[in-house]
Design a protein around this motif. Structure first.
Motif, PDB file in Angstrom:
ATOM      1  N   GLY A 192     -14.622  18.533  10.520  1.00  0.00           N
ATOM      2  CA  GLY A 192     -14.257  20.229  10.712  1.00  0.00           C
ATOM      3  C   GLY A 192     -15.324  20.674  11.810  1.00  0.00           C
ATOM      4  O   GLY A 192     -16.532  20.379  11.849  1.00  0.00           O
ATOM      5  N   LEU A 193     -14.881  21.244  12.795  1.00  0.00           N
ATOM      6  CA  LEU A 193     -15.493  22.042  13.578  1.00  0.00           C
ATOM      7  C   LEU A 193     -14.997  23.564  13.421  1.00  0.00           C
ATOM      8  O   LEU A 193     -13.873  24.176  13.751  1.00  0.00           O
ATOM      9  CB  LEU A 193     -14.910  21.549  15.077  1.00  0.00           C
ATOM     10  N   ILE A 194     -15.873  24.465  12.952  1.00  0.00           N
ATOM     11  CA  ILE A 194     -15.793  25.692  12.412  1.00  0.00           C
ATOM     12  C   ILE A 194     -16.528  26.716  13.478  1.00  0.00           C
ATOM     13  O   ILE A 194     -17.566  26.529  13.676  1.00  0.00           O
ATOM     14  CB  ILE A 194     -16.122  25.913  11.145  1.00  0.00           C
ATOM     15  N   ARG A 195     -15.723  27.731  14.011  1.00  0.00           N
ATOM     16  CA  ARG A 195     -16.468  28.420  14.888  1.00  0.00           C
ATOM     17  C   ARG A 195     -16.741  29.575  14.390  1.00  0.00           C
ATOM     18  O   ARG A 195     -15.980  30.492  13.485  1.00  0.00           O
ATOM     19  CB  ARG A 195     -15.225  28.687  15.935  1.00  0.00           C
ATOM     20  N   HIS A 196     -17.972  30.074  14.527  1.00  0.00           N
ATOM     21  CA  HIS A 196     -18.603  31.297  14.116  1.00  0.00           C
ATOM     22  C   HIS A 196     -18.932  32.109  15.479  1.00  0.00           C
ATOM     23  O   HIS A 196     -20.209  31.941  16.120  1.00  0.00           O
ATOM     24  CB  HIS A 196     -19.602  31.203  13.288  1.00  0.00           C
ATOM     25  N   ASP A 197     -18.264  33.091  16.022  1.00  0.00           N
ATOM     26  CA  ASP A 197     -18.391  33.628  17.332  1.00  0.00           C
ATOM     27  C   ASP A 197     -18.475  32.637  18.086  1.00  0.00           C
ATOM     28  O   ASP A 197     -17.279  31.775  18.354  1.00  0.00           O
ATOM     29  CB  ASP A 197     -19.643  34.452  17.251  1.00  0.00           C
ATOM     30  N   VAL A 247     -18.744  19.685  10.481  1.00  0.00           N
ATOM     31  CA  VAL A 247     -18.584  19.300   9.040  1.00  0.00           C
ATOM     32  C   VAL A 247     -17.919  17.941   9.191  1.00  0.00           C
ATOM     33  O   VAL A 247     -16.946  17.608   9.806  1.00  0.00           O
ATOM     34  CB  VAL A 247     -17.585  20.366   8.347  1.00  0.00           C
ATOM     35  N   LEU A 248     -18.501  17.131   8.032  1.00  0.00           N
ATOM     36  CA  LEU A 248     -18.021  15.887   8.039  1.00  0.00           C
ATOM     37  C   LEU A 248     -17.700  15.635   6.432  1.00  0.00           C
ATOM     38  O   LEU A 248     -18.763  15.856   5.683  1.00  0.00           O
ATOM     39  CB  LEU A 248     -18.859  14.608   8.438  1.00  0.00           C
ATOM     40  N   ARG A 249     -16.559  15.385   5.791  1.00  0.00           N
ATOM     41  CA  ARG A 249     -16.234  15.232   4.424  1.00  0.00           C
ATOM     42  C   ARG A 249     -16.808  16.513   3.677  1.00  0.00           C
ATOM     43  O   ARG A 249     -17.539  16.244   2.840  1.00  0.00           O
ATOM     44  CB  ARG A 249     -16.751  13.893   3.761  1.00  0.00           C
TER      45      ARG A 249
END
Length: 295
Positions: A5-10, A16-18
């Motif tokens: 998971g690559l979650i963008r915050h601004d 994120v992995l698992r």
């Protein structure tokens, strides 16, 4: 559900992995003072088991920002932070020569591939653009026998944005013993220690070692085992291909790409570097870590 998971915050990214956050990539942190050279960094950096292995802005070196990529000198500018080294007689002196390494824009965020790329400008103390950088990271899960960990690869292309040649240098070129730090660099969490170090499978007893891969059999401040491997990948200008580390009185390790003689970029010239870091909970056989790190 994807493992990555690559979650963008601004403009920042959460890695994120698992469903476990292993790091926060901060590209825009206005809390960093100019004297500490604002720059993108990853912190806190964690093992899959949740152990924090990075330190941020410690009192001894507030310009050390987790996992970072920077250089002590680019031309006449300090692109590292802290004092500038003026030689054995004067030592480090705080001067008004600090630049900044500034995120400009994301060009790719691909969660499926675990890959993220952005454009970065290296600006001198007067605001002049010195280097234009395209930096790509790729994150993935790796396994050694029955132990799962993560591997982060950084590929970067640095281009001289001026009309003159640029020297990328370290305090070693000004006479500081084992002062060749500069490049991808990890400030470990407080109290992190090394039980054993190996370079290309051989015991390492001194910083500045020449090797393609450095494996650190580490211990957290609470005594938990963590293995960290660092690997030098291909480069158009390979530089010194050394590793620099300290564990006393403070813990750090990094790729010393300009350790010996520094690097030189002609006007408009580009240089490519590729590095990898792998991290596992537990004490892992260094030969197996080397195998994971080899492309």
């Amino acid at each position: 559900m994807t493992d990555i998971g690559l979650i963008r915050h601004d403009e920042d990214l959460q890695l994120v992995l698992r469903d476990r956050t292993i790091g926060d990539y901060r590209v825009d942190d206005d809390s960093i003072d100019a004297v500490n050279t604002p720059k993108p960094y990853i912190h806190p950096l964690r093992t899959l088991g949740g152990r924090v292995i990075s330190g941020f802005a410690p009192s001894d070196h507030p310009w050390h920002h987790g996992l970072q990529f920077a250089m002590p000198r680019v031309g006449a500018h300090n692109m590292w932070g802290g004092g500038t080294y003026f030689g054995p007689e004067r030592g480090y002196v705080a001067t008004d020569d600090h630049g900044q390494i500034r995120h400009e824009s994301w060009t790719e965020i691909d969660t499926t591939a675990g890959r993220f790329t952005h454009r970065i400008g290296w600006l001198g103390s007067d605001g002049t653009e010195l280097l234009q950088e395209e930096r790509t990271h790729r994150l993935r899960l790796v396994r050694v026998q029955d132990v799962e960990g993560w591997l982060l690869q950084m590929d970067t292309v640095l281009t001289n944005a001026t009309d003159q040649e640029l020297r990328l240098e370290t305090p070693a070129q000004r006479g500081r013993p084992d002062g060749g730090y500069g490049g991808w660099f990890l400030r470990f969490a407080e109290g992190f220690a090394a039980a054993r170090l190996t370079g290309d499978g051989e015991p390492v007893t001194a910083s500045g070692v020449r090797a393609r891969t450095l494996v650190i059999d580490g211990r957290t401040a609470s005594g938990e085992s963590v293995t960290v491997g660092l690997h030098q990948g291909p480069a158009t200008n390979p530089g010194s291909r050394r590793f620099l580390y300290r564990f006393d009185p403070f813990p750090l390790a990094g790729f010393a790409v300009a350790y010996d003689e520094g690097l030189l970029l002609a006007a408009g010239e580009s240089m490519a570097l590729s590095h990898r870091i792998a991290c596992f909970d537990g004490s892992i056989d260094p030969e197996l870590v080397c195998e994971v790190l080899e492309p």
